[in-house]
Design an enzyme around this catalytic site. Structure first.
Site, PDB file in Angstrom:
ATOM      1  N   SER A 296       0.721  -1.145  -0.062  1.00 40.34           N
ATOM      2  CA  SER A 296      -0.094  -0.080   0.013  1.00 40.34           C
ATOM      3  C   SER A 296       0.826   1.221   0.088  1.00 40.34           C
ATOM      4  O   SER A 296       1.962   1.222   0.550  1.00 40.34           O
ATOM      5  CB  SER A 296      -0.811   0.106   1.184  1.00 40.34           C
ATOM      6  OG  SER A 296      -0.147   0.199   2.230  1.00 40.34           O
ATOM      7  N   ASP A 297       0.397   2.363  -0.421  1.00 40.88           N
ATOM      8  CA  ASP A 297       0.998   3.549  -0.307  1.00 40.88           C
ATOM      9  C   ASP A 297       0.841   3.775   1.136  1.00 40.88           C
ATOM     10  O   ASP A 297      -0.048   3.356   1.823  1.00 40.88           O
ATOM     11  CB  ASP A 297       0.427   4.726  -1.124  1.00 40.88           C
ATOM     12  CG  ASP A 297       1.417   5.946  -1.387  1.00 40.88           C
ATOM     13  OD1 ASP A 297       2.324   6.090  -0.572  1.00 40.88           O
ATOM     14  OD2 ASP A 297       1.129   6.769  -2.340  1.00 40.88           O
TER      15      ASP A 297
END
Length: 759
Positions: A296-297
């Site tokens: 994930s960012d």
């Protein structure tokens, strides 16, 4: 041995010199074992030889066999731990890293950013700072990009990192996007070529031996607005998604085998990208057969269950801010997954898959283990940082990236024998402006400002003076042989902010910068403007509308040119280097020529057409077309050959054209091949572009030299995505073919041909 097995203790290699220890080592290493007994593991560790519970040394066993053995020895908690990021807070000198598994001696990832150089997380760290990715795309030199990526990888390793969050290969939907500088432009062909070159080089850098650096492409997908990136719902049809926003990622997976993919913050068609089943599971993992892992960012995971089911493998990190206001950053895979397994909301299959994907990359890339208890990051080889060769590469990259947009009356290059006084104007004239302060940040220990570079290139016989504004001394500005105005955006006017992002408020320069140009033109008839930015600039206020605009004689687009950018600017202005960069994005006459950029709404629609394809579609003439750039020499195109004239659906088109340097100065030309779709039969409301870039090549020519340039394209590159059949189709029609110095088909050098697809 080290390449395929975790947990061979470094102490063993240093101390086990006698025959007794060597004998034990040989016996233990010959056993294909399942060390599930904690007592047996402890007994082995007494000897300090092996601290691993599974190890296969069978040389012909497959990677999956080794992975399966390792996974079989792991507890569910240990598998989940592989899916866990660190716990970070802004302002700390802290690494981005994932946990080590001390029992199995499985190393964690030690990560940094790297879009324009190794991005440090300790304030004491430094690295070679290259021109931003957009600038490097303007070089149209993929071999150069591979060399840049190799240096970024080697410097990351020198500081102990084993993974970078780069490259960024998002489409430049609109030049106002704050992170335009981090990507490679508005065209899928150019994006893909540079992304693949970067990834391959970073992950296979020869000088790193068995310790290359993992690349992670970002941000998957449709991350094209900064100010609303945490929540905006980007809506688009499937054809637009497949043909515009996914091709660079598909090539990163299938042509470069990228190690990891970072999910974006944004929503795509109502589902956050880090829990978007269609994006992650159906397309990336199943359709494209991606073998790596998805992270994930930072703080982009919203639902543990939905993310696991969709295919997110590693949440990174699980606590971004200490401020409880940011509640959507508080999710935590490690704490939550067991609970969801126990209550039946999540089964173990996606957990096994995620752990296997992460471990596969750790084995493939031979991540080395270090003692986490030391609480510090190892510095492996500081002599690899900012070496003379690396700095020279930064200079070469800047030289090849700068684009000469305007050169009225051939005022450039400046003739040293004809001038005695030059004034450099601008707030950023004596500043080393390398880009924003966000994820792409890289800090070098030195740098050369435009004023320093111009003064150095001018030599001792020319008086080069600097003023921040014209009004400091209008008389000296009026008396100068020429005035060079340096214009840029501030670090809080364009880029990724902390914690908030920054899209440009308009495509125009900041007001103070426009004023500097206008005041210079009012005082002097020989004004040269140097622009530093990540995206195209609306020049109308000073290039067209100002009453003194005829005094604007030359414009250079320098982008953010890195630590050696000032020297490169000086070299080009005085003709020591022939400008050769070409635009990776079109420059419209006015921002009004483009669709409105909406960075305030919670829901936006991404259309199929943008950039040069939008201008083509609606017959809007740009100020400077995509692929455009001037030179101090002239080139002539001739003898276009297209073979074969008719091709089937599995064939290739081969194109040759002769390029002649008809001037008196050596230079590099960038030859571009476009395919036109005038005869399209697609009638779905989108149609086909007027033309698209399909291949390009940069060539060097001495004065008077002629070279034959070969270009090609696959018929598969002509396919469009048919939403009725959910498949890629190639039309059986006659296609136009354009070969020239830019996307401008009206250029006198553009060669025009055609070919037919029939099957």
């Amino acid at each position: 041995m080290k390449k395929y097995c975790f947990g061979i203790s470094s102490v063993f290699f240093k101390q086990a010199q006698n025959k007794y220890f060597n004998l034990i080592s040989m016996v233990l290493r010959s056993i294909k074992c399942w060390y599930s007994s904690a007592l047996f593991v402890s007994a082995i560790n007494i000897f300090g030889i092996l601290s691993v519970t599974t190890c296969s040394n069978t040389r012909d066993s497959s990677l999956d066999d080794r992975l399966n053995e390792l996974l079989a020895s792991m507890t569910i908690e240990e598998k989940i731990e592989q899916m866990q990021g660190g716990n970070y807070a802004w302002g700390d000198d802290f690494n981005f890293k994932t946990p080590n598994n001390d029992r199995l001696q499985i190393p964690g990832f030690i990560q940094c950013n790297g879009t324009r150089g190794m991005s440090a997380r300790y304030s004491s760290q430094n690295a070679t700072t290259f021109p931003v990715a957009m600038a490097r795309a303007a070089s149209w030199d993929i071999d150069l990009e591979a060399r840049v990526a190799a240096v970024i990888a080697s410097e990351a390793r020198a500081w102990g990192y084993n993974m970078t969050f780069s490259p960024c290969i998002n489409q430049l939907m609109h030049p106002r996007w704050g992170r335009a500088q981090e990507t490679y432009g508005e065209d899928s062909c150019l994006l893909s070529a540079f992304g693949v070159a970067y990834i391959k080089s970073m992950q296979q850098t020869p000088e790193l031996g068995e310790n290359p650096v993992l690349a992670c492409v970002k941000h998957f997908a449709a991350n094209n607005i900064e100010d609303t990136r945490f929540f905006v719902n980007a809506q688009m049809d499937e054809r637009t998604l497949r043909e515009v926003y996914l091709p660079a990622f598909k090539n990163a997976v299938q042509k470069a085998d990228v190690a990891a993919v970072m999910g974006a913050y944004t929503q795509l068609n109502g589902s956050y990208c880090c829990q978007n089943y269609h994006l992650l599971r159906e397309i990336l993992k199943n359709e494209w057969d991606f073998q790596g892992f998805v992270i994930s960012d930072f703080g982009a995971m919203h639902s543990t269950v939905d993310s696991i089911v969709a295919g997110l493998d590693l949440e990174h990190p699980y606590s971004f801010f200490d401020n409880p206001t940011y509640v959507f950053f508080e999710n935590n895979y490690y704490d939550d997954i067991i609970k969801y397994i126990e209550n039946g909301e999540v089964d173990r299959a996606p957990i096994d898959d995620a752990a296997k994907r992460i471990l596969r990359r750790k084995l493939q890339y031979n991540l080395d283990y270090y003692d986490l208890k030391k609480g510090e990051m190892p510095l492996t080889d500081k002599t690899m940082l900012e070496t003379p060769g690396n700095i020279a590469l930064a200079l070469e990259t800047a030289e090849k990236s700068i684009v000469l947009l305007k050169n009225e009356g051939n005022i450039l290059p400046v003739n040293r024998s004809m001038v005695s006084k030059i004034i450099v104007i601008g707030e950023y004239g004596d500043t080393v402006r390398t880009g924003d302060l966000g994820s792409s940040e890289s800090v070098s220990s030195t740098g050369i400002s435009p004023y320093e570079g111009i003064k150095s290139a001018a030599g001792e016989d020319i008086n080069v003076e600097f003023q921040k504004t014209v009004n400091e001394n209008t008389e000296t500005v009026s008396d100068a042989d020429c005035v060079i105005v340096i214009c840029a955006y501030g670090q809080r006017e364009e880029g990724e902010g902390k914690p908030f992002s920054i899209d440009r408020r308009s495509m125009s320069l900041p007001d103070d910068e426009v004023t500097s140009i206008q005041e210079a033109m009012a005082c002097n008839s020989n004004v040269i403007v140097v622009l530093e930015s990540g995206g195209a600039i609306d020049m109308k206020a000073w290039a067209d509308d100002d009453p003194n605009h005829e005094n604007l004689k030359a414009v250079l687009m320098a982008w953010y040119p890195g630590m050696q950018g000032g020297l490169a600017i000086g070299e080009i202005l005085f003709g020591d280097v022939n400008p050769s960069g070409k635009l990776p994005q079109a420059f419209p006459v006015s921002e009004n020529d483009y669709p409105a950029f909406n960075n305030t709404s919670s829901k936006v629609t991404y259309n199929y057409y943008h950039g040069y394809r939008y201008l083509d579609k609606y017959a809007i003439k740009p100020r400077y077309p995509f692929g455009f750039g001037l030179s101090y020499t002239t080139y002539e195109y001739s003898n276009l050959i297209v073979e074969p004239p008719i091709v089937d659906d599995s064939g290739f088109i081969w194109v040759t054209v002769d390029i002649t340097n008809a001037g008196a100065m050596a230079g590099d030309e960038i030859v571009q091949l476009y395919v036109g779709f005038t005869n399209t039969l697609v009638s779905d409301g989108i149609g086909r572009p007027v033309k698209e870039l399909k291949d390009f090549k940069r060539v060097s020519l001495a004065p008077g030299e002629t070279v034959s340039v070969e270009l090609s394209l696959s018929v598969e590159d002509l396919a469009y995505y048919d939403t009725g059949t959910n498949s890629w189709l190639v039309e059986q029609i006659e296609y136009q073919l354009y070969v020239g110095p830019s996307s401008d088909v009206e250029d006198s050098n553009t060669m025009i041909g055609s070919f037919e697809v029939k099957y």
